[in-house]
Write an enzyme that holds these catalytic residues in place. Structure first.
Site, PDB file in Angstrom:
ATOM      1  N   ASP A 126      18.067  -0.014  12.354  1.00  0.00           N
ATOM      2  CA  ASP A 126      17.294   0.842  11.710  1.00  0.00           C
ATOM      3  C   ASP A 126      18.665   0.630  10.364  1.00  0.00           C
ATOM      4  O   ASP A 126      19.392   1.066  10.774  1.00  0.00           O
ATOM      5  CB  ASP A 126      17.492   2.056  11.696  1.00  0.00           C
ATOM      6  N   ARG A 128      18.063   2.436   7.458  1.00  0.00           N
ATOM      7  CA  ARG A 128      18.154   3.258   6.343  1.00  0.00           C
ATOM      8  C   ARG A 128      19.594   4.179   6.441  1.00  0.00           C
ATOM      9  O   ARG A 128      20.315   3.964   7.199  1.00  0.00           O
ATOM     10  CB  ARG A 128      17.004   4.376   6.834  1.00  0.00           C
TER      11      ARG A 128
HETATM   12  N1  LIG Z   1      11.233  -2.018  11.432  1.00  0.00           N
HETATM   13  C1  LIG Z   1       9.944  -1.326  11.220  1.00  0.00           C
HETATM   14  N2  LIG Z   1      10.082  -0.371  11.192  1.00  0.00           N
HETATM   15  C2  LIG Z   1       8.722   0.461  11.322  1.00  0.00           C
HETATM   16  C3  LIG Z   1       8.083   0.013  12.928  1.00  0.00           C
HETATM   17  N3  LIG Z   1       7.533   1.716  12.751  1.00  0.00           N
HETATM   18  C4  LIG Z   1       7.352   2.016  12.234  1.00  0.00           C
HETATM   19  N4  LIG Z   1       8.414   1.925  11.532  1.00  0.00           N
HETATM   20  C5  LIG Z   1       9.033   2.476  10.365  1.00  0.00           C
HETATM   21  O1  LIG Z   1       9.593   3.846  10.479  1.00  0.00           O
HETATM   22  C6  LIG Z   1       9.871   4.631   9.743  1.00  0.00           C
HETATM   23  C7  LIG Z   1       9.906   5.671  10.345  1.00  0.00           C
HETATM   24  O2  LIG Z   1      10.833   6.314  11.227  1.00  0.00           O
HETATM   25  P1  LIG Z   1      10.878   6.708  13.351  1.00  0.00           P
HETATM   26  O3  LIG Z   1      11.989   5.755  13.842  1.00  0.00           O
HETATM   27  O4  LIG Z   1       9.305   6.484  13.448  1.00  0.00           O
HETATM   28  O5  LIG Z   1      11.146   7.854  13.018  1.00  0.00           O
HETATM   29  P2  LIG Z   1      12.545   8.804  12.794  1.00  0.00           P
HETATM   30  O6  LIG Z   1      11.849   9.277  11.320  1.00  0.00           O
HETATM   31  O7  LIG Z   1      13.726   7.224  12.153  1.00  0.00           O
HETATM   32  O8  LIG Z   1      12.591   9.648  13.563  1.00  0.00           O
HETATM   33  P3  LIG Z   1      11.629  11.470  13.186  1.00  0.00           P
HETATM   34  O9  LIG Z   1      12.561  12.391  11.973  1.00  0.00           O
HETATM   35  O10 LIG Z   1      12.201  12.189  15.368  1.00  0.00           O
HETATM   36  O11 LIG Z   1      10.255  10.729  13.364  1.00  0.00           O
HETATM   37  C8  LIG Z   1       9.137   4.011   9.032  1.00  0.00           C
HETATM   38  O12 LIG Z   1       9.643   3.809   8.468  1.00  0.00           O
HETATM   39  C9  LIG Z   1       8.070   3.292   9.413  1.00  0.00           C
HETATM   40  O13 LIG Z   1       7.433   2.431   8.352  1.00  0.00           O
HETATM   41  C10 LIG Z   1       8.796  -1.211  13.386  1.00  0.00           C
HETATM   42  O14 LIG Z   1       7.907  -1.262  15.042  1.00  0.00           O
HETATM   43  N5  LIG Z   1       9.103  -1.838  12.721  1.00  0.00           N
END
Ligand SMILES: Nc1nc2c(ncn2[C@@H]2O[C@H](COP(=O)(O)OP(=O)(O)OP(=O)(O)O)[C@@H](O)[C@H]2O)c(=O)[nH]1
Ligand SMILES: [Zn+2]
Length: 207
Positions: A126, A128
Site C-alpha cells: 500500500d 498511499r
Molecule cells: N494495487 C491494487 N490496488 C487495488 C486493488 N484493488 C483495489 N485497489 C485500489 O485500492 C484502493 C482502495 O483501497 P481499499 O483497500 O479497497 O480500501 P481502503 O480505501 O484502504 O479502505 P476503506 O476505507 O475501508 O475502503 C483504490 O485506490 C483502488 O484502486 C488491487 O488488487 N491492487
C-alpha cells in the site's frame, strides 16, 4: 506537502446537491476533489470518507473490489445526514497508478493475491500517503471526523496529522463472489476490519 485550493461549484447528484471543491497537489500535478454538504466548519465531528480513486470500481462497474459500492454508500450516508465530506483522492491502485493496477490484476488472474501482485511488481502493498488530506481539511475548516472506513491505516494517518477521529464507522458494502478473495486478503494481510458488523450496529466511539 503543498495542496492548493482552486475553485468550488455545486454538484447535483441522485442523493442531493453537494459542493465540489477542487485542489491541486503541486508536486505531482494530481487533481483531488472534495464533496461537502452542510456546514462542515463548525468544529463538530463531520461524517467523512477518504476515498481512494478506483477507476474500475468507481466508474466501470467492476466487481473485483468494493470501491464503487463504498463510494455510493458514503455519498448516500452524507446526504442522509445532510452534512459531511468525501475526499476523492487520486491514489489509484493504492498509489501505484492505473496501468500498474492492471498489471497487478493480470498477476491476480494467474493466482497471486492483491498484496503479492504489488510486491511481484516491485511495489509496497500500500503506497498511499494520506498527508495530502491535511491541507484540504484545513481549508474546509474540518478538525474532527466521524470516519467511514474499515482501514485502520486511515485512522492512524488522520490522527497522526492532528485531526481528531471522533468515531470510526464501518463501510461494508458490495461483497460478491468476484471480490471475496480480495476482501479476505485485505482483512488478513492489510488489517482491514471486515467483521460481520453492519453500519447501523456500530457503537458510538468505536474507533
Ligand atoms: N494495487 C491494487 N490496488 C487495488 C486493488 N484493488 C483495489 N485497489 C485500489 O485500492 C484502493 C482502495 O483501497 P481499499 O483497500 O479497497 O480500501 P481502503 O480505501 O484502504 O479502505 P476503506 O476505507 O475501508 O475502503 C483504490 O485506490 C483502488 O484502486 C488491487 O488488487 N491492487
Ligand atoms: Zn476498487
Amino acid at each position: 506537502m503543498t495542496v492548493t485550493f482552486v475553485a468550488s461549484s455545486q454538484l447535483p447528484t441522485q442523493w442531493g446537491t453537494f459542493t465540489m471543491h477542487g485542489f491541486l497537489e503541486e508536486a505531482t500535478g494530481k487533481e483531488h476533489v472534495v464533496l461537502t454538504m452542510g456546514n462542515v466548519s463548525d468544529g463538530q465531528p463531520v461524517l467523512g470518507r477518504l476515498h481512494s480513486e478506483c477507476l474500475t470500481g468507481d466508474a466501470l462497474f467492476s466487481l473485483r473490489c468494493d470501491c464503487g459500492f463504498q463510494l455510493e454508500a458514503a455519498l448516500k450516508a452524507i446526504a442522509d445526514e445532510g452534512r459531511g465530506a468525501l475526499l476523492y483522492l487520486r491514489q489509484e491502485g493504492r498509489g501505484i497508478g492505473l496501468m500498474n493496477k492492471i498489471r497487478a490484476y493480470h498477476l491476480q488472474d494467474g493466482g497471486a493475491d492483491t498484496v503479492e501482485a504489488n510486491e511481484l511488481l516491485g511495489f509496497g502493498a500500500d503506497q498511499r500517503d494520506y498527508g495530502i488530506c491535511k491541507p484540504m481539511l484545513d481549508h474546509l475548516g474540518i478538525t474532527s471526523l466521524k470516519l467511514l472506513t474499515n482501514n485502520p491505516r486511515k485512522v492512524k494517518a488522520i490522527q497522526g496529522f492532528g485531526v481528531e477521529v471522533a468515531q470510526r464507522l464501518p463501510l461494508q458494502f458490495g461483497k460478491n463472489p468476484h471480490n471475496a478473495k480480495y476482501l479476505a486478503t485485505k482483512a488478513g494481510k492489510l488489517g482491514h476490519m471486515l467483521g460481520q458488523l453492519h453500519q447501523a450496529e456500530t457503537e458510538p466511539g468505536d474507533v
